[in-house]
Write an enzyme that holds these catalytic residues in place. Structure first.
Site, PDB file in Angstrom:
ATOM      1  N   LYS A   1     -26.366  29.151  48.360  1.00 55.99           N
ATOM      2  CA  LYS A   1     -25.327  29.025  47.330  1.00 55.99           C
ATOM      3  C   LYS A   1     -26.004  28.966  45.976  1.00 55.99           C
ATOM      4  O   LYS A   1     -27.146  28.516  45.861  1.00 55.99           O
ATOM      5  CB  LYS A   1     -24.515  27.740  47.541  1.00 55.99           C
ATOM      6  CG  LYS A   1     -23.137  27.776  46.941  1.00 55.99           C
ATOM      7  CD  LYS A   1     -22.231  28.686  47.726  1.00 55.99           C
ATOM      8  CE  LYS A   1     -20.791  28.534  47.543  1.00 55.99           C
ATOM      9  NZ  LYS A   1     -19.982  29.285  48.484  1.00 55.99           N
TER      10      LYS A   1
ATOM     11  N   GLY B   1      -4.060  25.536  44.140  1.00 58.77           N
ATOM     12  CA  GLY B   1      -4.863  26.652  43.638  1.00 58.77           C
ATOM     13  C   GLY B   1      -4.107  27.961  43.766  1.00 58.77           C
ATOM     14  O   GLY B   1      -3.297  28.140  44.687  1.00 58.77           O
TER      15      GLY B   1
ATOM     16  N   GLY C   1      -5.960  31.122  42.929  1.00 60.89           N
ATOM     17  CA  GLY C   1      -7.012  32.071  42.588  1.00 60.89           C
ATOM     18  C   GLY C   1      -7.122  33.137  43.662  1.00 60.89           C
ATOM     19  O   GLY C   1      -6.150  33.455  44.359  1.00 60.89           O
ATOM     20  N   ASN C   2      -8.307  33.688  43.812  1.00 61.76           N
ATOM     21  CA  ASN C   2      -8.515  34.789  44.756  1.00 61.76           C
ATOM     22  C   ASN C   2      -8.061  34.420  46.166  1.00 61.76           C
ATOM     23  O   ASN C   2      -7.312  35.164  46.802  1.00 61.76           O
ATOM     24  CB  ASN C   2      -9.999  35.197  44.751  1.00 61.76           C
ATOM     25  CG  ASN C   2     -10.317  36.152  45.870  1.00 61.76           C
ATOM     26  OD1 ASN C   2     -10.846  35.760  46.899  1.00 61.76           O
ATOM     27  ND2 ASN C   2      -9.954  37.415  45.704  1.00 61.76           N
TER      28      ASN C   2
HETATM   29  P1  NAD Z   1     -10.702  30.951  41.853  1.00 56.41           P
HETATM   30  O1  NAD Z   1     -11.547  30.532  40.725  1.00 56.41           O
HETATM   31  O2  NAD Z   1     -10.262  32.373  41.974  1.00 56.41           O
HETATM   32  O3  NAD Z   1      -9.377  30.056  41.884  1.00 56.41           O
HETATM   33  C1  NAD Z   1      -9.380  28.675  41.838  1.00 56.41           C
HETATM   34  C2  NAD Z   1      -7.947  28.196  41.666  1.00 56.41           C
HETATM   35  O4  NAD Z   1      -7.923  26.760  41.730  1.00 56.41           O
HETATM   36  C3  NAD Z   1      -7.329  28.587  40.325  1.00 56.41           C
HETATM   37  O5  NAD Z   1      -5.975  28.917  40.503  1.00 56.41           O
HETATM   38  C4  NAD Z   1      -7.420  27.294  39.514  1.00 56.41           C
HETATM   39  O6  NAD Z   1      -6.423  27.203  38.513  1.00 56.41           O
HETATM   40  C5  NAD Z   1      -7.184  26.281  40.627  1.00 56.41           C
HETATM   41  N1  NAD Z   1      -7.604  24.916  40.285  1.00 56.41           N
HETATM   42  C6  NAD Z   1      -8.782  24.518  39.755  1.00 56.41           C
HETATM   43  N2  NAD Z   1      -8.774  23.173  39.594  1.00 56.41           N
HETATM   44  C7  NAD Z   1      -7.566  22.736  40.026  1.00 56.41           C
HETATM   45  C8  NAD Z   1      -6.940  21.476  40.108  1.00 56.41           C
HETATM   46  N3  NAD Z   1      -7.562  20.365  39.729  1.00 56.41           N
HETATM   47  N4  NAD Z   1      -5.681  21.412  40.626  1.00 56.41           N
HETATM   48  C9  NAD Z   1      -5.032  22.529  41.016  1.00 56.41           C
HETATM   49  N5  NAD Z   1      -5.576  23.746  40.964  1.00 56.41           N
HETATM   50  C10 NAD Z   1      -6.819  23.855  40.473  1.00 56.41           C
HETATM   51  O7  NAD Z   1     -11.474  30.474  43.171  1.00 56.41           O
HETATM   52  P2  NAD Z   1     -11.344  31.057  44.650  1.00 56.41           P
HETATM   53  O8  NAD Z   1     -12.312  32.163  44.815  1.00 56.41           O
HETATM   54  O9  NAD Z   1      -9.923  31.261  45.011  1.00 56.41           O
HETATM   55  O10 NAD Z   1     -11.944  29.830  45.481  1.00 56.41           O
HETATM   56  C11 NAD Z   1     -11.153  28.684  45.797  1.00 56.41           C
HETATM   57  C12 NAD Z   1     -11.895  27.819  46.818  1.00 56.41           C
HETATM   58  O11 NAD Z   1     -12.205  28.605  47.963  1.00 56.41           O
HETATM   59  C13 NAD Z   1     -13.244  27.263  46.359  1.00 56.41           C
HETATM   60  O12 NAD Z   1     -13.454  26.017  46.998  1.00 56.41           O
HETATM   61  C14 NAD Z   1     -14.243  28.285  46.885  1.00 56.41           C
HETATM   62  O13 NAD Z   1     -15.535  27.727  47.041  1.00 56.41           O
HETATM   63  C15 NAD Z   1     -13.601  28.605  48.203  1.00 56.41           C
HETATM   64  N6  NAD Z   1     -13.984  29.887  48.793  1.00 56.41           N
HETATM   65  C16 NAD Z   1     -13.822  31.062  48.114  1.00 56.41           C
HETATM   66  C17 NAD Z   1     -14.154  32.272  48.727  1.00 56.41           C
HETATM   67  C18 NAD Z   1     -13.909  33.587  48.071  1.00 56.41           C
HETATM   68  O14 NAD Z   1     -14.126  34.616  48.724  1.00 56.41           O
HETATM   69  N7  NAD Z   1     -13.429  33.640  46.833  1.00 56.41           N
HETATM   70  C19 NAD Z   1     -14.693  32.261  50.020  1.00 56.41           C
HETATM   71  C20 NAD Z   1     -14.844  31.058  50.678  1.00 56.41           C
HETATM   72  C21 NAD Z   1     -14.473  29.882  50.062  1.00 56.41           C
END
Ligand code: NAD
Length: 428
Positions: free
Chosen positions: A107, A219, A221-222
């Site tokens: 990471k 959340g 996000g993605n």
């Molecule tokens: P991202 O940055 O695209 O989205 C994060 C989301 O969380 C956003 O909507 C943001 O506004 C929201 N957020 C942040 N702080 C917050 C809070 N205090 N309360 C409510 N919402 C909040 O991130 P992502 O890629 O969707 O990743 C989200 C989680 O999934 C992370 O823990 C990441 O490590 C994990 N993850 C992501 C992937 C991937 O492929 N993107 C793969 C495995 C795990």
């Protein structure tokens, strides 16, 4: 919810120690697996658009590469800490192992806020990160990917810098690249869809009809956006979604009891997963406080934002109606809250199984890069479904036969495989 109260690395070690004791792992194997094999800490100077130089701090942690090159995302976050990255690198090792792909765990992170950086500054930061690490990462050593607040665009800049330094094409160096530039179709859907493939299997085993279920997400996000999309396609109803609002420096929960129009909602959401509050009201959403997502009367809770979000301080706010917690984010539940969830008999699907779809698709991306032959999206998603479903089944069966909870069962499978690899190589 503060992320400083709990140390994710201590949590990851605590979870490991508990399972290592069950597995009777010897002292050396435990010592070797409960901490990262390698860590890189470095500074990245960036000339900003105003002519000043700003120094950013970067990290890359390789927890274990006994089963294959280390694999894991690069996070951009203003509150990034080395212990968070250590924990996440460890969880990556178990994640790749539980879905049985030939990769280890790594990471990375940069303490920064890309929302306050111009495109050019972001590019310089990405290139600077790779310049510091160019000898220690690569397709056969350690393969980065996008993560919180980093994207395909950043990966391509990083790839370009890596290839410039090494003087050849190495599309397998990094995953999550744009489609057409070595990226795999289906990668942007992969984590969120993977989460829902696993949920679908869980609900089948629990005898719950997905079309009669409701869910609340933290959340947008993605991960969350695609999970919401597939869950609704399978007939589920999403009643609440929360996200962070950087302008207001707080989180909000958006509630729409009849479900959201996912296309309309994504249209009013920015690249960082922040839903526009005023426009959401026009779509008929109620705007509630940020932590309201956890208190909703729904069947399924899906934390998909950050670590340490379900804690002893809020776990008792979880409605009696909740039957399943699906950890889409990494490390969203603290161990004390985890115990309360277990005692209440809520079926929890642990993070490193639930969100393994992203890394599984990254692995497919590498395979395609190596072949220089790219699959259609349906083929990618179908292969992903097969992997996620079989990983879920193996964990569920072990949990049933050995009377373990899902987290412990997933750990038993994952740690066993890595311990075996470390032993077979003669490392400990
Ligand atoms: P991202 O940055 O695209 O989205 C994060 C989301 O969380 C956003 O909507 C943001 O506004 C929201 N957020 C942040 N702080 C917050 C809070 N205090 N309360 C409510 N919402 C909040 O991130 P992502 O890629 O969707 O990743 C989200 C989680 O999934 C992370 O823990 C990441 O490590 C994990 N993850 C992501 C992937 C991937 O492929 N993107 C793969 C495995 C795990």
């Amino acid at each position: 919810m503060s992320t400083t109260t709990y140390n994710p690395y201590e949590i990851a070690q605590e979870q490991f120690d508990k399972v290592a004791a069950k597995l009777n792992l010897d002292k050396a194997a435990c010592e070797f697996l409960r901490q990262p094999m390698r860590e890189y800490h470095f500074l990245i100077p960036v000339r900003m658009d105003d002519g000043s130089v700003k120094v950013f701090k970067g990290f890359r942690v390789q927890h274990n590469d006994a089963r294959g090159p280390a694999k894991g995302g690069i996070r951009f976050h203003p509150q990034e800490t080395i212990d968070t990255i250590r924990a996440l690198s460890m969880w990556m090792t178990w994640k790749c192992s539980v879905v049985d792909i030939p990769l280890g765990g790594g990471k990375g992170g940069i303490i920064c806020d890309p929302r306050n950086l111009t495109e050019r500054e972001q590019e310089q930061l990405c290139r600077g990160y790779v310049r510091q690490l160019a000898r220690n990462v690569g397709p056969c050593q350690d393969v980065p990917a996008p993560d919180v607040m980093s994207s395909a665009k950043h990966m391509l800049w990083m790839l370009d810098e890596y290839e410039t330094i090494h003087g050849a094409k190495y599309p397998g160096f990094i995953t999550g690249k744009p489609v057409g530039m070595g990226g795999s179709l289906g990668r942007k859907e992969a984590t969120g869809f993977g989460v829902i493939y696993v949920l679908r299997e869980a609900l089948k085993n629990l005898g719950i009809d997905i079309t009669k279920t409701t869910a609340s997400f933290q959340g947008f996000g993605n991960v969350s956006q695609y999970a919401v999309r597939l869950y609704q396609q399978l007939g589920g109803c999403v009643m609440a979604i929360s996200c962070w609002d950087e302008a207001d420096k707080t989180a909000y929960t958006f509630r729409r009891k009849d479900g959201f129009d996912i296309n309309a909602l994504t249209e009013i959401t920015d690249a960082y997963g922040t839903i526009n509050k005023e426009k959401a009201k026009e779509l008929g959403c109620e705007v509630l406080p940020g932590d309201a997502w956890i208190e909703q009367d729904v069947d399924i809770l899906i934390p998909a934002a950050l670590e340490n979000q379900i804690t002893i301080a809020n776990v008792n706010k979880i409605s009696q109606q909740v039957k399943v917690i699906l950890e889409a984010a990494n490390g969203p539940t603290t161990p004390d809250a985890d115990q309360v969830i277990q005692d209440r008999g809520i079926f929890l699907i642990p993070d490193f199984l639930a969100n393994a779809g992203g890394v599984t698709c990254s692995y497919f991306e590498q395979v395609q890069c190596n072949m220089n032959f790219y699959w259609e999206k349906d083929e990618v998603l179908q292969k992903l479904d097969v992997k996620m479903t079989s990983a879920f089944k193996a964990v569920y069966e072990l949990a049933q036969t050995k009377n373990l909870n899902m987290r412990d069962a997933a750990y038993v499978i994952a740690i066993n495989r890595v311990a075996q690899a470390v032993k077979s190589r003669g490392w400990v």
